[in-house]
Design a protein around this motif. Sequence first.
Motif, PDB file in Angstrom:
ATOM      1  N   SER A  37      48.693  39.347  40.919  1.00 14.64           N
ATOM      2  CA  SER A  37      47.470  40.011  41.356  1.00 14.64           C
ATOM      3  C   SER A  37      46.619  40.348  40.134  1.00 14.64           C
ATOM      4  O   SER A  37      47.154  40.752  39.098  1.00 14.64           O
ATOM      5  N   PRO A  38      45.303  40.221  40.258  1.00 12.06           N
ATOM      6  CA  PRO A  38      44.462  40.597  39.116  1.00 12.06           C
ATOM      7  C   PRO A  38      44.516  42.097  38.818  1.00 12.06           C
ATOM      8  O   PRO A  38      44.262  42.522  37.696  1.00 12.06           O
ATOM      9  N   ASN A  39      44.879  42.895  39.809  1.00  7.25           N
ATOM     10  CA  ASN A  39      44.955  44.349  39.616  1.00  7.25           C
ATOM     11  C   ASN A  39      46.195  44.758  38.826  1.00  7.25           C
ATOM     12  O   ASN A  39      46.195  45.796  38.176  1.00  7.25           O
ATOM     13  N   ALA A  41      47.775  42.618  36.624  1.00  4.71           N
ATOM     14  CA  ALA A  41      47.873  41.851  35.372  1.00  4.71           C
ATOM     15  C   ALA A  41      47.703  42.800  34.189  1.00  4.71           C
ATOM     16  O   ALA A  41      46.981  43.799  34.273  1.00  4.71           O
ATOM     17  N   LYS A  43      46.351  44.464  31.052  1.00  2.00           N
ATOM     18  CA  LYS A  43      45.021  44.588  30.449  1.00  2.00           C
ATOM     19  C   LYS A  43      45.185  45.162  29.040  1.00  2.00           C
ATOM     20  O   LYS A  43      45.938  46.108  28.838  1.00  2.00           O
ATOM     21  N   PRO A  81      37.535  40.269  32.057  1.00  2.00           N
ATOM     22  CA  PRO A  81      38.219  39.759  33.258  1.00  2.00           C
ATOM     23  C   PRO A  81      39.542  39.084  32.897  1.00  2.00           C
ATOM     24  O   PRO A  81      39.703  38.547  31.802  1.00  2.00           O
ATOM     25  N   VAL A  82      40.474  39.136  33.841  1.00  2.00           N
ATOM     26  CA  VAL A  82      41.756  38.447  33.645  1.00  2.00           C
ATOM     27  C   VAL A  82      41.590  36.987  34.054  1.00  2.00           C
ATOM     28  O   VAL A  82      40.729  36.648  34.868  1.00  2.00           O
ATOM     29  N   GLU A  83      42.398  36.141  33.480  1.00  2.00           N
ATOM     30  CA  GLU A  83      42.324  34.710  33.767  1.00  2.00           C
ATOM     31  C   GLU A  83      43.205  34.382  34.967  1.00  2.00           C
ATOM     32  O   GLU A  83      44.298  34.923  35.104  1.00  2.00           O
ATOM     33  N   SER A  84      42.726  33.476  35.803  1.00  2.00           N
ATOM     34  CA  SER A  84      43.551  33.007  36.920  1.00  2.00           C
ATOM     35  C   SER A  84      43.829  31.518  36.732  1.00  2.00           C
ATOM     36  O   SER A  84      42.982  30.773  36.238  1.00  2.00           O
ATOM     37  N   TYR A 100      47.869  35.289  37.573  1.00  2.00           N
ATOM     38  CA  TYR A 100      46.833  35.966  36.801  1.00  2.00           C
ATOM     39  C   TYR A 100      47.410  36.384  35.448  1.00  2.00           C
ATOM     40  O   TYR A 100      48.409  37.097  35.391  1.00  2.00           O
ATOM     41  N   ASN A 103      44.299  39.821  29.850  1.00  2.00           N
ATOM     42  CA  ASN A 103      42.982  39.619  29.241  1.00  2.00           C
ATOM     43  C   ASN A 103      43.031  39.844  27.728  1.00  2.00           C
ATOM     44  O   ASN A 103      42.016  40.105  27.110  1.00  2.00           O
TER      45      ASN A 103
END
Length: 142
Positions: A37-39, A41, A43, A81-84, A100, A103
């Motif tokens: 999930s990007p949430n 991932a 940071k 932003p995080v990479e997918s 994901y 970043n």
Amino acid sequence: MSLMKIFDTAGSGMSAESLRLNTVASNLANADSVSNSPNTAYKAKELMFAPVLQQQSGATAQDANANVGVRMAGVTESQQPVESHYEPGNPMADANGFVYGSNVNPIDELVNMISASRSYQNNVEVMNTTKQLMIKTINLGS
């Protein structure tokens, strides 16, 4: 500023740079981590520093009796932003097959590490020079 206060100021700087180096190491260690999930991932962590002015009794801000240093004011997360990546075979992939990544920018982190290391070394040199001045001053009286 007395010579003893120089040790406090340089020590404060060394402590801040040590925290900065630890944060860079943590970011680099998590640079290749992935999440579903990007949430969730990873940071990149970024430290915020603030100047410290500790006034002694009766001292004004311009007075030589004020101690100056730096303190950590907080930790924030990078807003990049995080990479997918589409990897449906990855066990961490979400329902759509995406993973994901963090970043963390390794180049930025390495530059930050070099800067922190040099600043730490400069503070060590300040302390060594101050120590030598104190020793020479003591030797003048002998």
